[in-house]
Design a protein around this motif. Structure first.
Motif, short mmCIF file in Angstrom:
data_model
loop_
_atom_site.label_atom_id
_atom_site.label_comp_id
_atom_site.label_asym_id
_atom_site.label_seq_id
_atom_site.Cartn_x
_atom_site.Cartn_y
_atom_site.Cartn_z
N ARG A 1 0.84 -1.21 0.00
CA ARG A 1 0.00 0.00 0.00
C ARG A 1 0.87 1.25 0.00
O ARG A 1 0.45 2.31 -0.40
CB ARG A 1 -0.92 0.01 1.23
N HIS B 1 0.50 -12.34 -7.98
CA HIS B 1 0.01 -11.38 -6.98
C HIS B 1 -1.05 -12.03 -6.09
O HIS B 1 -2.23 -12.09 -6.44
CB HIS B 1 -0.54 -10.15 -7.71
N SER C 1 -3.11 -9.70 -0.22
CA SER C 1 -4.44 -9.10 -0.13
C SER C 1 -4.85 -9.05 1.32
O SER C 1 -4.37 -9.83 2.14
CB SER C 1 -5.43 -9.98 -0.90
N THR C 2 -5.71 -8.10 1.62
CA THR C 2 -6.35 -8.11 2.93
C THR C 2 -7.76 -7.55 2.81
O THR C 2 -7.96 -6.53 2.14
CB THR C 2 -5.55 -7.30 3.99
N ASP D 1 -6.23 -2.80 -0.98
CA ASP D 1 -5.77 -3.64 -2.11
C ASP D 1 -5.63 -2.85 -3.42
O ASP D 1 -4.77 -3.16 -4.23
CB ASP D 1 -6.73 -4.82 -2.34
N GLU D 2 -6.48 -1.85 -3.60
CA GLU D 2 -6.38 -1.08 -4.85
C GLU D 2 -5.11 -0.25 -4.87
O GLU D 2 -4.39 -0.22 -5.88
CB GLU D 2 -7.60 -0.17 -5.02
N TYR E 1 -2.79 -12.86 -11.47
CA TYR E 1 -3.59 -12.38 -10.34
C TYR E 1 -4.63 -13.42 -9.95
O TYR E 1 -5.32 -13.98 -10.81
CB TYR E 1 -4.27 -11.06 -10.71
N SER F 1 -8.11 -14.11 -8.22
CA SER F 1 -9.33 -13.40 -7.86
C SER F 1 -10.40 -14.41 -7.41
O SER F 1 -10.10 -15.59 -7.21
CB SER F 1 -9.78 -12.56 -9.05
N TYR G 1 -15.37 -6.27 -0.31
CA TYR G 1 -14.09 -6.89 -0.66
C TYR G 1 -14.10 -7.37 -2.12
O TYR G 1 -13.10 -7.27 -2.82
CB TYR G 1 -13.81 -8.05 0.31
N THR H 1 -13.58 -4.52 -4.52
CA THR H 1 -12.15 -4.16 -4.57
C THR H 1 -11.40 -5.13 -5.46
O THR H 1 -10.57 -4.73 -6.29
CB THR H 1 -11.56 -4.17 -3.15
N LYS H 2 -11.69 -6.44 -5.31
CA LYS H 2 -10.98 -7.43 -6.13
C LYS H 2 -11.28 -7.19 -7.62
O LYS H 2 -10.40 -7.33 -8.46
CB LYS H 2 -11.39 -8.86 -5.76
N VAL I 1 -9.26 -4.35 -8.82
CA VAL I 1 -7.85 -4.74 -9.01
C VAL I 1 -7.69 -5.55 -10.31
O VAL I 1 -6.74 -5.35 -11.06
CB VAL I 1 -7.33 -5.53 -7.78
#
Ligand SMILES: NC(=O)c1ccc[n+]([C@@H]2O[C@H](COP(=O)([O-])OP(=O)(O)OC[C@H]3O[C@@H](n4cnc5c(N)ncnc54)[C@H](OP(=O)(O)O)[C@@H]3O)[C@@H](O)[C@H]2O)c1
Length: 252
Positions: free
Chosen positions: A43, A61, A64-65, A70-71, A91, A93, A104, A107-108, A111
């Motif tokens: 971050r 990648h 994550s949390t 995360d973005e 990635y 997902s 959440y 956000t994923k 990303v």
């Protein structure tokens, strides 16, 4: 010799991915906030992130949390990867990030788009929930004498080791774009998963199903997070519980 950086390479998934990649002729770097010599808070980014990506061919990648950030983390990672000329970002997902309006998941999904629009070579794999996450959830709910479960919600948990096999395979290959989703072998009601957990732990709990409110709950109830048409996983929840019997019974 190729060099792969696994972000979140100490986590539930990332440590299996790192192990698998190490068996090939590869340098594998593990990045997380606490993993030296690549201890980086994504971050924040900064010089330590630039050092971690220098000379890297592929980034997997996994960091994550659900607690947020995360973005920002993905933006920093993508910028550093572009500067370093990284060829491929893989990635991980979640199935339904574009269907279920849960914070959440949103956000994923954001990303995913950041990575897809990064100009870097990319691969995105979505999977259903890991057995480990279902166990953590049931352990938390099982602390009270009455186990309250969201009514009419199903899940399709998958073995994290199988997801790690696939991610390692994708990391060894070239950029593949969005690949087929991976789901666990069985779509199960939360109640049936809870009963398996209670049986494995020898605990007795009343199980009560509670209808919840809200758009996210409705989308989960509609199965937006399931992939029955991609039930490619082999390991069942019962097999997972049996393999970790001691840990499961201790409730750790
Ligand atoms: N769990 C599931 O059911 C499931 C299903 C589908 C997809 N996924 C995805 O799979 C990925 C891995 O999940 P997981 O269950 O393995 O997670 P996890 O066990 O919580 O591991 C998270 C990892 O990320 C690192 N991390 C967290 N915040 C960071 C930050 N700001 N900077 C650098 N590293 C950071 C953690 O290490 P430090 O604490 O040392 O930083 C740890 O290595 C996630 O993207 C998740 O969305 C999970």
């Amino acid at each position: 010799m190729t060099t792969t950086l696994v972000t979140g390479g100490t986590g539930t998934l990332g440590r299996h991915v790192s192990e698998r990649l190490r068996t090939g002729a590869q340098e594998v770097r593990v990045l997380s906030r606490h993993s030296r010599p690549y201890a980086v808070d994504l971050r924040r980014g900064g010089g330590a992130l630039n050092t971690a990506v220098t000379g890297v061919d592929t980034i997997v990648h996994c960091a994550s949390t659900p607690r947020g950030g995360d973005e920002a983390a993905a933006k920093n990672l993508v910028a550093a990867a572009r500067r370093a000329g990284v060829g491929h970002v893989v990635y991980i997902s979640i199935v339904g990030v574009d269907q279920v309006p849960f914070g959440y998941y949103r956000t994923k999904f954001a990303v995913e788009r950041l990575i897809e629009e990064s100009g870097l070579g990319w691969t995105v794999l979505r999977t259903t929930q890991f057995h480990d996450l279902v166990l953590t959830l049931l352990q938390a709910l099982g602390k009270s004498p009455v186990m309250l479960l969201p009514a009419r919600v199903k899940d399709q948990p998958i073995a994290v080791t199988e997801v790690a096999d696939r991610l390692a395979e994708l990391a060894r290959g070239g950029p593949a774009g969005r690949v087929a989703d991976m789901g666990g072998p069985e779509v199960r009601t939360l109640e049936s998963l809870a009963r398996s957990y209670l049986e494995a732990t020898g605990r007795r709990r009343a199980v009560v199903k509670v209808p919840l409110r809200g758009a996210a709950y409705r989308a989960f109830r509609a199965g937006g997070h399931l992939a029955p048409e991609h039930a490619v996983g082999k390991g069942t929840f019962e097999e997972f519980l049996a393999a970790r019997a001691e840990h499961v019974r201790a409730g750790k």
